[in-house]
Design a protein around this motif. Structure first.
Motif, short mmCIF file in Angstrom:
data_model
loop_
_atom_site.label_atom_id
_atom_site.label_comp_id
_atom_site.label_asym_id
_atom_site.label_seq_id
_atom_site.Cartn_x
_atom_site.Cartn_y
_atom_site.Cartn_z
N PHE A 129 35.70 -15.48 20.21
CA PHE A 129 36.92 -15.66 20.97
C PHE A 129 38.14 -14.87 20.29
O PHE A 129 38.06 -14.30 19.06
CB PHE A 129 37.27 -17.32 21.13
N GLU A 130 39.04 -14.71 20.96
CA GLU A 130 40.36 -14.07 20.65
C GLU A 130 41.59 -15.01 20.36
O GLU A 130 41.83 -15.99 21.12
CB GLU A 130 40.63 -12.86 21.51
N THR A 131 42.39 -14.71 19.44
CA THR A 131 43.65 -15.44 19.30
C THR A 131 44.82 -14.44 18.95
O THR A 131 44.50 -13.37 18.34
CB THR A 131 43.52 -16.28 18.09
N THR A 137 46.34 -9.23 18.16
CA THR A 137 45.21 -9.86 18.81
C THR A 137 43.97 -9.98 18.03
O THR A 137 43.62 -8.89 17.51
CB THR A 137 44.74 -9.57 20.09
N LEU A 138 43.54 -11.04 17.26
CA LEU A 138 42.34 -11.14 16.24
C LEU A 138 41.06 -11.68 17.09
O LEU A 138 41.05 -12.52 17.95
CB LEU A 138 42.77 -12.15 15.39
N LYS A 139 40.05 -10.80 16.89
CA LYS A 139 38.72 -11.18 17.39
C LYS A 139 38.20 -12.11 16.28
O LYS A 139 37.71 -11.73 15.15
CB LYS A 139 37.80 -10.12 17.83
N ILE A 140 37.81 -13.43 16.64
CA ILE A 140 37.21 -14.54 15.71
C ILE A 140 35.80 -14.60 16.07
O ILE A 140 35.24 -14.95 17.26
CB ILE A 140 38.08 -15.61 15.58
N THR A 141 34.94 -14.69 15.11
CA THR A 141 33.52 -14.79 15.13
C THR A 141 33.21 -16.14 14.39
O THR A 141 33.43 -16.16 13.35
CB THR A 141 32.56 -13.73 14.91
N GLU A 142 32.47 -17.19 15.20
CA GLU A 142 32.09 -18.51 14.64
C GLU A 142 30.63 -18.36 14.57
O GLU A 142 29.95 -18.35 15.49
CB GLU A 142 32.78 -19.65 15.07
N LYS A 143 30.13 -18.81 13.65
CA LYS A 143 28.61 -18.86 13.15
C LYS A 143 28.21 -20.38 12.96
O LYS A 143 28.66 -20.63 11.66
CB LYS A 143 27.86 -17.96 12.41
N HIS A 144 27.28 -21.02 13.77
CA HIS A 144 27.09 -22.35 13.14
C HIS A 144 25.10 -22.18 12.83
O HIS A 144 24.69 -21.45 13.76
CB HIS A 144 27.28 -23.12 14.05
N ALA A 145 24.65 -22.62 11.82
CA ALA A 145 23.37 -22.75 11.68
C ALA A 145 22.95 -24.24 11.07
O ALA A 145 23.61 -24.71 10.31
CB ALA A 145 23.05 -21.83 10.46
N GLU A 184 34.57 -15.64 10.70
CA GLU A 184 35.07 -14.55 10.27
C GLU A 184 36.01 -13.83 11.46
O GLU A 184 35.67 -13.61 12.43
CB GLU A 184 34.01 -13.11 10.19
N ALA A 185 37.30 -12.99 10.75
CA ALA A 185 38.16 -12.65 11.71
C ALA A 185 38.67 -11.43 11.11
O ALA A 185 39.66 -10.87 11.90
CB ALA A 185 39.26 -13.65 12.04
N GLY A 186 38.24 -10.70 10.10
CA GLY A 186 38.68 -9.46 9.52
C GLY A 186 40.27 -9.68 8.86
O GLY A 186 40.82 -8.76 8.60
N GLU A 188 42.01 -12.40 5.81
CA GLU A 188 41.60 -13.29 4.85
C GLU A 188 42.11 -14.78 5.06
O GLU A 188 41.14 -15.74 4.78
CB GLU A 188 42.58 -12.73 3.71
N ALA A 189 43.05 -14.90 5.77
CA ALA A 189 43.59 -16.36 6.05
C ALA A 189 42.64 -17.25 7.08
O ALA A 189 42.58 -18.16 7.09
CB ALA A 189 44.76 -16.50 6.44
N PHE A 190 41.88 -16.17 7.76
CA PHE A 190 40.96 -17.00 9.02
C PHE A 190 39.45 -16.97 8.56
O PHE A 190 38.48 -17.56 9.00
CB PHE A 190 41.12 -16.27 10.22
N ASN A 191 39.22 -16.05 7.51
CA ASN A 191 37.78 -16.10 6.87
C ASN A 191 37.31 -17.37 5.93
O ASN A 191 38.17 -17.70 5.06
CB ASN A 191 37.44 -14.82 6.03
N THR A 192 36.12 -18.01 6.59
CA THR A 192 35.81 -19.42 5.59
C THR A 192 34.25 -19.32 5.91
O THR A 192 33.73 -18.75 6.72
CB THR A 192 36.84 -20.40 6.15
N GLU A 193 33.95 -20.20 5.06
CA GLU A 193 32.35 -20.66 5.18
C GLU A 193 32.30 -22.00 4.17
O GLU A 193 32.75 -22.10 3.31
CB GLU A 193 31.49 -19.50 4.43
#
Length: 406
Positions: A129-131, A137-145, A184-186, A188-193
């Motif tokens: 999704f985008e924010t 405009t940031l493209k954010i990718t969320e991965k759930h496993a 992941e959003a490219g 730093e403040a949005f990247n997390t795991e």
């Protein structure tokens, strides 16, 4: 050899489902590939070389040492629907190693080992999704496993007394649960795991009984409920917390099976399994059950048939009610299966082939649905332990009479 097989098989095990975030949707009941191709029935089927020892009383019904294993590759077609009614589809593949077993006879006693998958749930999900942040405009990718698995190892003993068979197995359960979230959003403040890892284990016991007649067999078994104990550890990009005690409970299993030979060369089997999950947590779980019905065509070896009509064939259907909910609604599973056997040179060696279709959940009720297409390959036989009778002892050979002396 058994230790090497266990270690080699662990990376292959994966029962995939879109419902894996809610619980363990994949459930095996300790049967072999033959039974899975017959509606997952056969816990009382003593009319063949049976290599699935969920009911430990089955363990003594032939006089050969046996090894059996199987593989289940396939494709999983996932469907989902969000709150706005938008539908999504995804195709994934899987490879499952459901069991292997070893069985050794000793007169009316029998000893053996079975390692099998108990329950599982593996899935990977990704959304984008985008924010807007500071005009960009940031493209954010969320991965759930999610990777859930419980394995079961059994040491089996059974005893045959007339038409009655009694069996007991010591069970050892061990499993893990790994939940991972990554963003992941490219930026730093949005990247997390973040990740949660749980592992647990504990022993249990199973008791079984079978009463057999010439054309009918009735069996039942009970597996004790178990409280699996272990540790839980949480980690993130910032820190790894100290492990904490963790418990995972599974209820007992109550099973009943009937196998009959109503006509020459035809066999019918029915199985029912019940697990009282609601007694563990009435808010989180619902009681689970599975009912299966199967038919088989077993051509007599003396019949003069060629081609596919000379091969044992079978088919079955089963219906399962899962122990947890999704989207606030119960989850049901329909399974249809086919199978056939390819006899090899020895009377106990065979290859079992099968196909299974599973439909799990309803899109309108659960927001998720699985359509699974599985091929099944089973291998049974390889009697390398049983010794042939020793016929080398000296014996007296009668002399031929000479009729000319009369």
């Amino acid at each position: 050899m058994l230790f090497v097989l266990i270690v080699a098989s662990l990376p292959l095990m994966a029962g995939n489902s879109a419902f894996s975030f809610d619980g363990n949707p994949i459930r095996y009941y300790g049967k072999d590939i033959y039974s899975l191709g017959m509606g997952d029935t056969g816990s009382s089927d003593i009319f063949r070389v049976n290599s699935g020892y969920a009911n430990p009383a089955l363990h003594n019904l032939n006089n050969r040492s046996l090894f059996s294993t199987g593989l289940i590759p396939g494709y999983n077609y996932y469907s989902s629907q969000d709150a706005a009614g938008t539908k999504y589809n995804y195709i994934d593949n899987s490879l499952d190693f459901p069991y292997f077993s070893l069985s050794i006879p000793m007169k009316q006693h029998r000893f053996g080992f079975q390692f099998s998958s108990h329950s599982s749930g593996v899935v990977n999900n990704q959304s984008e999704f985008e924010t807007v942040l500071l005009g960009d405009t940031l493209k954010i990718t969320e991965k759930h496993a999610m990777d859930r698995y419980i394995y079961r190892g059994d040491l089996v003993y059974s005893l045959a007394l007339g038409r009655n068979s009694f069996g007991v197995s010591g069970n050892f359960y061990f499993g893990h649960e790994v939940r991972n979230f990554k963003q992941e959003a490219g930026f730093e403040a949005f990247n997390t795991e973040e990740e949660v890892v749980r592992d647990y284990k504990n022993p249990g016991i199973t008791l079984g009984y079978i009463r057999r007649q010439e054309k009918l067999a009735v069996g039942a078994y009970w597996s004790m409920g178990v409280k699996l104990k272990g540790e839980e550890q949480r980690s993130s990009i910032h820190e790894t917390e100290d492990p904490l005690p963790y418990e995972h409970r599974i209820p007992g299993v109550y099973s009943l099976g009937i196998t009959a030979l109503p006509f020459h060369e035809f066999k019918v089997a029915a199985d029912f399994h019940y697990e009282p999950w609601k007694a563990l947590d009435a808010e989180q779980y619902t009681d689970s059950w599975k009912a299966g019905l199967g038919v088989a065509f077993e051509p007599a070896s003396s019949e003069d048939r060629k081609g596919i009509l000379s091969l044992p064939m079978r088919s079955g259907v089963s219906w399962r009610h899962l122990p947890f909910k999704a989207g606030g609604a119960d989850i049901d599973e329909l399974s249809l299966s086919l199978g056939l056997s390819l006899p090899l040179m020895s009377d106990v060696n065979r290859i079992d082939l099968g196909f299974q279709y599973n439909r799990r959940g309803k899109l309108g009720e659960n927001g998720l649905m699985d359509n699974t297409y599985l091929l099944m390959f089973g291998f049974t036989g390889f009697d390398i332990i049983t010794r042939a009778p020793d016929r080398t002892a000296p014996r007296e050979i009668p002399q031929k009479e000479d009729p000319g002396t009369w």
